[in-house]
Design an enzyme around this catalytic site. Structure first.
Site, mmCIF file in Angstrom:
data_model
loop_
_atom_site.group_PDB
_atom_site.id
_atom_site.type_symbol
_atom_site.label_atom_id
_atom_site.label_comp_id
_atom_site.label_asym_id
_atom_site.label_seq_id
_atom_site.Cartn_x
_atom_site.Cartn_y
_atom_site.Cartn_z
ATOM 1 N N HIS A 19 -14.318 -5.457 -0.913
ATOM 2 C CA HIS A 19 -13.331 -4.449 -1.321
ATOM 3 C C HIS A 19 -12.597 -4.975 -2.546
ATOM 4 O O HIS A 19 -12.222 -6.141 -2.596
ATOM 5 C CB HIS A 19 -12.360 -4.256 -0.143
ATOM 6 C CG HIS A 19 -11.311 -3.203 -0.339
ATOM 7 N ND1 HIS A 19 -11.452 -2.123 -1.169
ATOM 8 C CD2 HIS A 19 -10.079 -3.078 0.250
ATOM 9 C CE1 HIS A 19 -10.361 -1.377 -1.099
ATOM 10 N NE2 HIS A 19 -9.519 -1.937 -0.265
ATOM 11 N N TYR A 76 -0.698 0.628 11.181
ATOM 12 C CA TYR A 76 -1.611 0.429 10.049
ATOM 13 C C TYR A 76 -2.497 1.661 9.875
ATOM 14 O O TYR A 76 -2.687 2.162 8.763
ATOM 15 C CB TYR A 76 -2.447 -0.819 10.340
ATOM 16 C CG TYR A 76 -3.408 -1.241 9.264
ATOM 17 C CD1 TYR A 76 -3.086 -2.281 8.392
ATOM 18 C CD2 TYR A 76 -4.655 -0.647 9.132
ATOM 19 C CE1 TYR A 76 -3.976 -2.697 7.430
ATOM 20 C CE2 TYR A 76 -5.549 -1.055 8.172
ATOM 21 C CZ TYR A 76 -5.212 -2.084 7.321
ATOM 22 O OH TYR A 76 -6.099 -2.499 6.363
ATOM 23 N N HIS A 89 -11.162 2.374 3.294
ATOM 24 C CA HIS A 89 -10.359 3.515 2.892
ATOM 25 C C HIS A 89 -10.447 3.789 1.380
ATOM 26 O O HIS A 89 -9.793 4.702 0.877
ATOM 27 C CB HIS A 89 -8.888 3.274 3.283
ATOM 28 C CG HIS A 89 -8.246 2.145 2.497
ATOM 29 N ND1 HIS A 89 -7.027 2.290 1.895
ATOM 30 C CD2 HIS A 89 -8.656 0.906 2.168
ATOM 31 C CE1 HIS A 89 -6.687 1.166 1.270
ATOM 32 N NE2 HIS A 89 -7.669 0.321 1.426
ATOM 33 N N GLU A 114 -9.685 -3.841 -3.858
ATOM 34 C CA GLU A 114 -8.241 -3.671 -3.949
ATOM 35 C C GLU A 114 -7.601 -5.052 -4.149
ATOM 36 O O GLU A 114 -8.065 -6.054 -3.593
ATOM 37 C CB GLU A 114 -7.700 -2.977 -2.690
ATOM 38 C CG GLU A 114 -6.288 -2.468 -2.923
ATOM 39 C CD GLU A 114 -5.822 -1.416 -1.921
ATOM 40 O OE1 GLU A 114 -6.529 -1.171 -0.931
ATOM 41 O OE2 GLU A 114 -4.729 -0.857 -2.150
ATOM 42 N N HIS A 123 0.811 -1.225 0.000
ATOM 43 C CA HIS A 123 0.000 0.000 0.000
ATOM 44 C C HIS A 123 0.841 1.271 0.000
ATOM 45 O O HIS A 123 0.411 2.273 0.568
ATOM 46 C CB HIS A 123 -0.841 0.077 1.283
ATOM 47 C CG HIS A 123 -2.117 -0.678 1.265
ATOM 48 N ND1 HIS A 123 -3.331 -0.067 1.163
ATOM 49 C CD2 HIS A 123 -2.373 -1.978 1.373
ATOM 50 C CE1 HIS A 123 -4.288 -0.970 1.211
ATOM 51 N NE2 HIS A 123 -3.735 -2.149 1.331
ATOM 52 N N ASP A 155 -5.258 -6.785 -3.033
ATOM 53 C CA ASP A 155 -4.870 -7.694 -1.940
ATOM 54 C C ASP A 155 -6.065 -8.503 -1.430
ATOM 55 O O ASP A 155 -5.877 -9.477 -0.700
ATOM 56 C CB ASP A 155 -4.170 -6.961 -0.789
ATOM 57 C CG ASP A 155 -4.942 -5.781 -0.246
ATOM 58 O OD1 ASP A 155 -5.686 -5.162 -1.013
ATOM 59 O OD2 ASP A 155 -4.792 -5.476 0.951
ATOM 60 N N HIS A 200 -7.048 -7.966 7.464
ATOM 61 C CA HIS A 200 -5.612 -8.133 7.718
ATOM 62 C C HIS A 200 -5.398 -8.341 9.219
ATOM 63 O O HIS A 200 -5.948 -7.581 10.030
ATOM 64 C CB HIS A 200 -4.810 -6.886 7.313
ATOM 65 C CG HIS A 200 -4.870 -6.557 5.864
ATOM 66 N ND1 HIS A 200 -4.216 -7.286 4.896
ATOM 67 C CD2 HIS A 200 -5.505 -5.564 5.204
ATOM 68 C CE1 HIS A 200 -4.448 -6.748 3.707
ATOM 69 N NE2 HIS A 200 -5.229 -5.710 3.867
ATOM 70 N N ASP A 252 -10.788 -3.577 5.260
ATOM 71 C CA ASP A 252 -9.493 -3.082 5.728
ATOM 72 C C ASP A 252 -9.567 -2.384 7.092
ATOM 73 O O ASP A 252 -8.523 -2.217 7.752
ATOM 74 C CB ASP A 252 -8.900 -2.113 4.707
ATOM 75 C CG ASP A 252 -8.215 -2.846 3.565
ATOM 76 O OD1 ASP A 252 -7.494 -3.817 3.843
ATOM 77 O OD2 ASP A 252 -8.404 -2.445 2.411
HETATM 78 FE FE LIG Z 1 -7.551 -1.721 0.818
HETATM 79 FE FE LIG Z 2 -6.189 -4.574 2.380
#
Ligand SMILES: [Fe+2]
Ligand SMILES: [Fe+2]
Length: 400
Positions: free
Chosen positions: A79, A194, A147, A81, A24, A83, A227, A166
């Site tokens: 989400h 984080y 986010h 993203e 990130h 990951d 995470h 996240d």
């Molecule tokens: Fe994310």
């Molecule tokens: Fe993430």
């Protein structure tokens, strides 16, 4: 890591990334991370989130221990993203789910990441929507800009379980799956790191989301970010409180002095500024940007009420590694900081004005003019730097 049953018929099927270091835009994530995904076995078999593409096989092995892949009926993509959704395309091809749920913004992100989604069985859901999966229902709560625009939470009231994407995550690869199985102060550190490096710019959204969640009176006894460790029992309230404290960004009696140096003059000035802060009873951390990654400097800035920054003048500017760190910090928009600047120079001496401008752009309160000194510092330089640190400490104490 093999699957872990976190509630009856609710299984963690994610992956532990022990060697993740770059994440990130973090320059470094020294403790690794995890990509949490969850398989719920009810009348419908539902997979919540997936993992980073490199870990697809790992997740497939975990799922295979619980069910056949084509038994997955629904995928919830909280989400987009990569990951969490990087292997969504392959998974849809392999599992052929009946439905894939995502938020309205998630659909837009999905289309622009995968491009060939027209045949995917996507069902767009918004806040307040829910779907029955048998004995359970899944409620969706959009958390735009927490986010990314597409993030959402999934809540299963029958399990008192919230899957929060996240939000509330930590980058920490562990063999444990629950927050109550690990060292609390280290967990808090990973949570703060984080937050500082990923969530901080969205602090107003965090506060709104916390208020909205409180207003919804959700009964949650387990909260699972995508995470790191999962919170259960009293830890749910603990992490919500931590996030409120993080988002409020009230000043703390801590300072960080970070700098770059060419021939150690600015470094010596940094130590004198730190002494002035220490004189005022402020806890201080001194960090060279050559010895510390920008994400580690950011974590300290986040946790500090006062921030002093030093660079020598270099080609009419500041040293590039310091500029890189400042660029990173500015993007994360830390609030409520006392600032101070210093630096040595050889002939033109722009460093202090440039650094002052950086801090003003970030709306730091600057109680004292910056200190610049030609070439090697003297006792007088150190006294000026000490006084700068002292003034910053006094300004900080007035805000506590
Ligand atoms: Fe994310
Ligand atoms: Fe993430």
């Amino acid at each position: 890591m093999r699957p872990v049953e976190i509630k009856p018929d609710v299984h963690w099927v994610g992956a532990v990334d022990w060697n993740c270091r770059n994440f990130h835009g973090y320059s470094r994530s020294p403790w690794g991370t995890t990509y949490n995904a969850f398989l719920v076995k009810d009348e419908k078999t539902v997979l919540f989130d997936t993992v980073k593409h490199d870990f697809l096989e790992h997740m497939l092995c975990n799922i295979a221990q619980l069910t056949e892949l084509d038994k997955i009926d629904y995928i919830v993509a909280n989400h987009m993203e990569p990951d969490h959704a990087g292997c969504l395309g392959e998974l849809i091809k392999l599992a052929k789910p009946e439905k894939v749920f995502c938020s309205p913004m998630g659909k837009k992100a999905m289309d622009s990441y995968f491009h060939d989604t027209q045949d995917w069985p996507v069902e767009v859901v918004a806040s307040g929507d829910s779907v029955s999966i048998g004995k359970r229902t899944v409620q969706f709560i959009e958390t735009r800009m927490l986010h990314w625009p597409d993030n959402m939470f999934s809540y299963i009231p029958e399990d008192k379980l919230a899957i929060t994407s996240d939000a509330f995550g930590q980058n920490w690869a562990t063999s444990e799956r629950f927050a109550d199985e690990v060292d609390r102060s280290f967990l808090r550190r990973r949570l703060a790191e984080y937050y500082a490096n990923i969530v901080l710019p969205y602090s107003p959204v965090v506060l709104k989301t916390l208020d909205a969640l409180a207003g919804m009176n959700l009964d949650v006894d387990m909260l699972s970010p995508d995470h790191g460790l999962i919170y259960r029992g009293d830890d749910v309230a603990w992490v919500l409180d931590q996030y409120r404290e993080f988002a409020e960004q009230k000043p703390k009696n801590r300072a960080v002095v970070f700098y770059d140096t060419m021939w150690h003059s600015t470094e010596k000035m940094a130590l004198a500024v730190a002494d002035g802060l220490i004189d005022q009873g402020v806890s201080v951390k001194v960090m060279s940007v050559k010895a510390n990654y920008h994400s580690d400097v950011m974590t300290e800035v986040f946790d500090a009420g006062a921030v002093a920054v030093g660079s020598p003048t270099h080609n009419n500017g500041i040293l590039p590694e310091l500029a890189e760190t400042l660029t990173y910090i500015k993007g994360l928009r830390p609030q409520n900081k006392i600032g101070g600047v210093f630096g040595s120079f050889g002939w033109s001496g722009e460093c202090v004005n440039i650094l002052t401008q950086w801090l003003e752009d970030m709306k730091f309160e600057i109680p004292e003019k910056g200190i610049k000194w030609k070439n090697a510092p003297t006792h007088e330089t150190f006294q000026q730097c000490f006084d700068l640190g002292k003034a910053m400490g006094q300004a900080l104490k007035a805000k506590l």
